[in-house]
Design a protein around this motif. Structure first.
Motif, PDB file in Angstrom:
ATOM      1  N   GLY A 181       0.791  -1.231   0.000  1.00  0.00           N
ATOM      2  CA  GLY A 181       0.000   0.000   0.000  1.00  0.00           C
ATOM      3  C   GLY A 181       0.822   1.278   0.000  1.00  0.00           C
ATOM      4  O   GLY A 181       0.340   2.333  -0.426  1.00  0.00           O
ATOM      5  N   TYR A 182       2.042   1.188   0.517  1.00  0.00           N
ATOM      6  CA  TYR A 182       2.756   2.445   0.752  1.00  0.00           C
ATOM      7  C   TYR A 182       4.133   2.556   0.107  1.00  0.00           C
ATOM      8  O   TYR A 182       4.576   3.655  -0.227  1.00  0.00           O
ATOM      9  CB  TYR A 182       2.884   2.683   2.267  1.00  0.00           C
ATOM     10  N   PRO A 204      -6.639   4.806   2.969  1.00  0.00           N
ATOM     11  CA  PRO A 204      -6.704   4.208   1.628  1.00  0.00           C
ATOM     12  C   PRO A 204      -8.011   4.538   0.895  1.00  0.00           C
ATOM     13  O   PRO A 204      -8.014   4.624  -0.338  1.00  0.00           O
ATOM     14  CB  PRO A 204      -6.593   2.712   1.916  1.00  0.00           C
ATOM     15  N   ASP A 205      -9.103   4.757   1.638  1.00  0.00           N
ATOM     16  CA  ASP A 205     -10.362   5.086   0.945  1.00  0.00           C
ATOM     17  C   ASP A 205     -10.471   6.572   0.622  1.00  0.00           C
ATOM     18  O   ASP A 205     -11.512   7.039   0.152  1.00  0.00           O
ATOM     19  CB  ASP A 205     -11.564   4.611   1.768  1.00  0.00           C
TER      20      ASP A 205
END
Lengths: 593, 593
Positions: free
Chosen positions: A147-148, A235-236
């Motif tokens: 994710g990062y 994330p959203d």
């Protein structure tokens, strides 16, 4: 006076002192050649000169402005950061799996120096992102990595390190920030963090905070601290429960916002655990060597910038008539012996600190890249030994050199318009953050001298002696008293080391702690002198091979100046270490009255 | 943290190191007793603490504001200056014939220290007025004395020194400002002067400028410079042709306006000659010893202020657990050995610099007040010898101590709100103005070592040796290695002195110039150590006489710390002086590359 990246000195130090040639020959850097390194550094130098350096003064004047929780960086800052990431500079040392170029720490260290010479306030941001990348690679879950990491490696997002709280600076055991498990694998983080560099800014769309906090059932002290990843935007796409409450009005690095961050005003910021519960400090230590080296490089960087500016002024400003080599009319002040002493002191200290930092970077590379574990361990210990010296000595001399830079300017140095004063103001943070230099000295003495039962430091001292032996054999008149002076400094270091190791093993910690700061300086004088001597030997060899670059003779002259004028402080430092904790028993008297 | 004037340390230093008791016993100060001095200093300390010190922070924030040629000082500044003059402080050292109290330089020096600890930006103004008073007394015509002295002595008016021009800083030979005789005994002055401290302000109704300029037929160089008095308002109340064109945006002492002054926009400012034509530099030199001492006292002052603030913070701030003497919970950082080293270094350097400055003041008093000419000459030479050391060492350590003060504060030191950073910013000017410290070192070596064929410096070294002999005899365990360490430092000084004197006499000026700065530091370490030892001996005697003031044991501990941890730098400085100009031949290489 603008900055010109000293690429040829940088490359020379990398090759002949930090061992780039040897490392390439050893196959340590499979994708790197000396030529490629030169090309990359030329390019980095141009970027530093042309894009970053011109922003430094305006960044200082404008600073970072906080309004309604949002920070606006100085004019041109955002564009420069974007250009810098798009040119791939943030990704240079990053892992290939996540879009990085996987280039060595040694190469990146030279770049870090240049970004910070161009602007310390600019250069400090990416240092924190780099640290976060490392923590995630080593300790992050696959989800967090996925994710990062890519956006942090590219620099599309930046990262912060949230350690300090009002009651917990050097002593992280006193941390109070809380993390409550939410039951869904996430945590709710709450607490206040201070001195958060680039905690909020407008350079990127998202900011990834790494935050130290305590779980509800955590043990007290440092064994009850966990590390969490808390993004500004989830994330959203929704905003997380974290905000910048205020920024500091600082002595220097004005363009770099230093934030008080509030987590959990509205029930808790959503965070993810990095590594194991209660092992957060361990995760932090992972990245600490690199971050401390990077701050050391800031010291080198600001010293280089201050030196260049002072030298330019001294060549231009005319006052009086020099006793030797007089010219028509007034002499440029660079011709006066006292000004020469100041400038040579600046240059020699800068070169010594650079060499120590690059040697540390090479050791860090070997600690990762060596084939066998024994070599990796040896390199890791060498890096561990050198890191506090690289951090503390380089940042101490950063302040000293910047202060001399003001002095060379005379009255013009005290006027903000010339920029010399800004360098001093900027330089002053580096001995403080990323572990104060007092903490570095304690780390060196208490944790690093005992490595491998003392064999690590002894090997380092032996390597210094070997260089001096070569100098003594050389017999070149230009070396002057370099050999004997450096030999004396190394012997002072050796005796002081034995004294401190003995104090530690005989359970006299106060004795070791009392001598830590002068010992670190002594170590740096011996190591810095040996490193400049290695450069001088290489220069001498090149001269004898017919290379008539005048920089080679200059390297010999600089080494000699360091040995005869700076390394000679070693004896006094040894005396201080040896007199040890004698002052402590009466210190309370003297400080109470 | 506010300032508390350290009156008892100040009085102790005056009495037992600078020789106040002896001077009173000798009848040197007919109107002064030790009790009266104590009373005056108590009162001065209260004024500094209660009236001036609280203005320092706001003065820094507000600064001095120039609008339409007029400068507004910071809020409260004008009232404080008025209260200060009305309380008679400006008149303290002034001549009795013009309303002054005629009190000794030694006493006033202690006051100057306190005003400057309270606020350097406040303290620097009266230093310039004092210099002008002295110039007028020595060189002014009766008319000028009658017209100006009384108001300058009371402080109703202030004065400025207009030396520097853009092309003429350290090198006054390059001055270009012009003075044309008007035929009526007055002159018309024109030119631009820069860096004029308090060149314009709202504290008083009039400002008296002393201006260096050239007459039309003046010889070139320094022998063609004359001194003129140019008031802002003429005796008839009309405004003179002089104005403040701009003020500098400086690193520190923001509340003190630093002006570019334009003389003669409209045909020439009206001025009166002070002293003889073309002898202006001579008039300036008259007051230079005093002004240089005053700037040295600024170094002491800012160091004292920074030390007090750091000590208060270290007693309050808690981090970690000290290895020795642990308390419940976290220890105040003052208990950590490394912090103790920093604080003791700050205190010891401050005390040594104070002692040297006060010794210089006493020598200046004796140079004026001794009965016979031989004694006056001897004292004058001693003052001349000590003045560059007092100026340069005190202001160098002012910066060093203020920088350590920032370090003791950790991250809080870099935040402007705490005030530690302001001390560093303020301190940084003192090594520059009133002759840079490089110039001071050259003055010491080239002009002062040869005084009386070297007998002056030899007598000074002999006086240091005599103190060490007493220490060696004492045998008190609390002195530790004080005796041997100071002896070594003095012997280093002695050998270095001989080397430089020989270089000068054998016409090797570059050798002497190259070693000047490390020599000055070496001189200060030996002299400062000897002075602290004299204080420690006095303290030891008082203890043996039953005086149980704990400050006495503290003085011994401080002396020991200085000898064992600071004076030990002497050997390295000697090595540097001895290696001499060896570096010069290759310096151009190293600085060109």
């Amino acid at each position: 006076m603008s900055y010109r990246a000293p690429v040829s000195d940088i490359v020379f130090t990398m090759r002949h002192v930090a061992g780039l040639d040897r490392a390439v020959a050893d196959g340590l850097y499979p994708d790197l050649t000396v030529d490629l390194a030169q090309t990359i550094l030329d390019e980095a130098g141009r970027f530093a000169n042309d894009v970053i350096a011109p922003l430094n003064r305006e960044g200082d004047r404008h600073g970072a402005v906080l309004k309604d929780g949002a920070i606006t960086t100085a004019p041109g800052w955002k564009e420069a950061y974007k250009a810098w990431t798009e040119a791939g500079w943030n990704a240079l040392p990053g892992p290939v799996d996540y879009g990085g170029q996987g280039l060595p720490m040694l190469l990146n260290s030279a770049c870090v120096e240049m970004w910070n010479s161009a602007s310390m306030a600019f250069g400090i941001g990416p240092v924190l992102t780099m640290g976060a990348i490392e923590a995630l690679i080593k300790h992050g879950s696959d989800d967090l990595k996925g994710g990062y990491l890519e956006k942090l490696v590219s620099g599309e997002w930046t990262a912060t390190m949230n350690l300090t709280e009002p009651q917990a600076g050097s002593d992280l055991a006193a941390l109070r920030s809380r993390a409550e498990p939410a039951g869904d694998g996430t945590y709710r983080i709450s607490g206040q963090k201070i001195f958060i560099t680039y905690g909020e800014h407008d350079l990127t769309d998202n900011i990834v905070h790494l935050v130290l906090a305590r779980l509800p059932d955590a043990p007290a002290g440092t064994r009850g601290i966990s590390l969490f990843l808390v993004p500004k935007f989830l994330p959203d796409g929704t905003r997380n429960d974290v905000r910048c409450h205020s920024i500091e009005h600082k002595l220097g690095i004005h363009a770099s916002p230093t934030c008080t961050m509030i987590f959990g005003d509205h029930g808790g910021a959503i965070g993810w655990l990095v590594g194991e519960e209660n092992r957060g400090l361990n995760c932090m230590f992972t990245m600490m060597n690199n971050a401390r080296l990077a701050v050391g490089l800031q010291g080198v960087a600001i010293a280089e910038r201050a030196y260049q500016q002072a030298l330019a002024y001294a060549n231009e400003r005319r006052q009086g008539r020099a006793a030797v080599g007089a010219v028509e009319g007034m002499s440029p002040i660079v011709m006066h012996p006292d000004v020469q002493r100041n400038l040579l002191t600046m240059k020699a200290l800068t070169a010594a600190a650079r060499a120590i930092c690059y040697m540390t970077a090479e050791a860090l590379d070997r600690a990762h890249l060596e084939q066998d574990e024994a070599s990796r361990k040896k390199a890791h210990e060498r890096a561990s030994l050198l890191t506090p010296v690289a951090k503390a000595f380089s940042t101490d001399i950063g302040v000293e050199v910047a202060s001399l830079g003001v002095q060379v300017h005379g009255g013009m140095g005290f006027v903000e318009e010339t920029g010399a004063a800004q360098h001093l103001r900027d330089a002053r943070i580096a001995p403080i953050y990323e572990g104060t230099n007092g903490i570095q000295a304690i780390d060196l003495v208490v944790r690093k001298l005992p490595l491998s039962g003392g064999a690590t430091v002894q090997a380092q001292i032996a390597s210094m002696r070997a260089i001096v032996t070569r100098i003594m054999k050389e017999g070149t008149p230009a070396f002057g008293a370099t050999g004997p002076r450096l030999r004396d400094a190394i012997e002072s270091l050796d005796r002081s080391t034995s004294h401190l190791v003995k104090s530690l093993s005989s359970n006299a910690p106060a004795e070791a702690l009392a001598g830590a700061t002068p010992y670190l300086r002594l170590f740096a004088l011996a190591q810095g002198g040996a490193a400049l001597a290695e450069a001088a030997l290489a220069a001498n060899r090149l001269i004898s091979e017919g290379d008539n670059d005048p920089a080679h003779a200059a390297r010999i002259a600089l080494c000699r100046f360091f040995a005869e004028n700076i390394a000679v402080g070693a004896q006094g430092l040894e005396d201080t270490v040896m007199s040890g904790s004698g002052f402590l028993q009466d210190a309370s008297l003297a400080l109470a009255s």
